[in-house]
Design an enzyme around this catalytic site. Structure first.
Site, PDB file in Angstrom:
ATOM      1  N   ASP A   1       0.840  -1.195   0.000  1.00 25.92           N
ATOM      2  CA  ASP A   1       0.000   0.000   0.000  1.00 25.92           C
ATOM      3  C   ASP A   1       0.873   1.242   0.000  1.00 25.92           C
ATOM      4  O   ASP A   1       1.953   1.252   0.591  1.00 25.92           O
ATOM      5  CB  ASP A   1      -0.929   0.017   1.223  1.00 25.92           C
ATOM      6  CG  ASP A   1      -0.165   0.193   2.533  1.00 25.92           C
ATOM      7  OD1 ASP A   1      -0.093   1.330   3.031  1.00 25.92           O
ATOM      8  OD2 ASP A   1       0.379  -0.804   3.052  1.00 25.92           O
ATOM      9  N   SER A   2       0.409   2.277  -0.690  1.00 28.16           N
ATOM     10  CA  SER A   2       1.062   3.586  -0.687  1.00 28.16           C
ATOM     11  C   SER A   2       2.532   3.451  -1.106  1.00 28.16           C
ATOM     12  O   SER A   2       2.830   2.947  -2.186  1.00 28.16           O
ATOM     13  CB  SER A   2       0.916   4.224   0.699  1.00 28.16           C
ATOM     14  OG  SER A   2       1.293   5.575   0.679  1.00 28.16           O
TER      15      SER A   2
END
Length: 321
Positions: free
Chosen positions: A161-162
């Site tokens: 994620d991210s």
């Protein structure tokens, strides 16, 4: 090779309230900070404290040593503990400066349950103490460790994620550069792809303060230029990359580069599905305790990880209704 359709949605009131809450809290607290010193240590501690709150259903968790790193195996209750279907290597987000296997326990546990397989979360080196390519090298070391433990590449999935999404892409670049075998698939949630701050020309985001985000990128790169071929994952040839699912909120300033990334998959003939979740903010999946749409997204992400080895996904961009 890719088009646009629905990724799911929540009520208008829910979307507005979430964005407003994020804008007023995260921007107010994190916006003035920079990734250094006591403020950074406080953010790291706060993130780990959030991860320390166990979901009532729990999971089987144990620590491992991955070379010079530590890591955490997370196996959700029920079918999440079965390794026969394979494993997932999860690279956590946190702007390259915050986050750990502890901070991401909740989202990883739910993803393990949804995918039906255990997940390894390595504690890769973070900036500013360690700059590029330290985190990418650690991601590669974790991937090689899984292979040394008996997991063939055709049983390994990647997820992140991210900033962890960027590290997944950077790891795939490194595997291709070294001519190493690829994993079977990749799930990217609200991924960062473009580390060229001037080129990205990002604007306001309801969750990520632009100044803080740019400072994190600079801390991660150190003296390395964003145009370095090892850094620029957008420009990399995606030939031979595995089928990939990207989930992203429609309010995010990272959305244009997610769609640009999908176009590079298309050019290489590699399946890439982008689900754009209307009204959702950056890594909304981490709010699964209180946000039904986040649970839906994790369920679909887990299904992708579970089924990707035996399917040929269509390359599409999916927009929410």
């Amino acid at each position: 090779m890719f088009s646009s359709k629905s990724g799911g949605s929540s009520s208008l009131a829910e979307r507005f309230a979430l964005s407003l809450l994020a804008a007023r809290t995260v921007h107010a607290v994190v916006g003035p900070m920079r990734p250094a010193g006591l403020p950074l240590q406080a953010m790291r501690t706060a993130a780990d404290c959030v991860g320390a709150v166990r979901n009532p259903r729990g999971a089987r968790v144990h620590r491992v040593r991955i070379g010079a790193m530590t890591g955490m195996w997370v196996a959700g209750t029920g079918r999440g503990g079965r390794s026969s279907a394979g494993v997932t290597l999860y690279l956590h987000g946190g702007g390259f400066v915050v986050g750990s296997s502890q901070s991401h326990y909740g989202v990883v546990k739910r993803l393990s349950e949804a995918s039906g397989m255990p997940i390894l979360v390595p504690d890769y080196r973070r900036a500013p103490e360690a700059v590029f390519p330290a985190a990418v090298d650690d991601a590669l070391a974790a991937y090689r460790w899984l292979i040394s433990e008996g997991y063939s590449p055709d049983r390994i999935r990647l997820a992140g994620d991210s900033a962890g999404g960027y590290l997944v892409a950077a790891l795939l670049c490194e595997l291709r550069r070294r001519r190493l075998p690829m994993p079977v698939g990749a799930l990217l949630m609200s991924p960062l792809f473009d580390l060229n701050i001037d080129r990205a020309a990002r604007t306001w985001d309801p969750l990520i303060p632009l100044g803080f985000g740019n400072a994190c990128i600079r801390a991660f790169l150190g003296e390395t230029d964003a145009s370095d071929p090892r850094v620029d994952v957008l420009a990399a040839d995606k030939s031979g990359w595995p089928p990939t699912l990207i989930q992203i909120g429609s309010t995010e300033f990272l959305l244009p580069e997610a769609e640009a990334m999908a176009a590079t998959f298309d050019a290489a003939g590699v399946p890439c599905e982008v689900q754009v979740w209307r009204g959702q903010v950056h890594v909304f999946q981490t709010m699964a305790r209180v946000l039904p749409v986040a649970r839906t997204a994790l369920s679909r992400g887990g299904a992708f990880l579970r089924d990707v080895a035996g399917a040929t996904p269509r390359g599409i961009v999916e927009r929410s209704a």
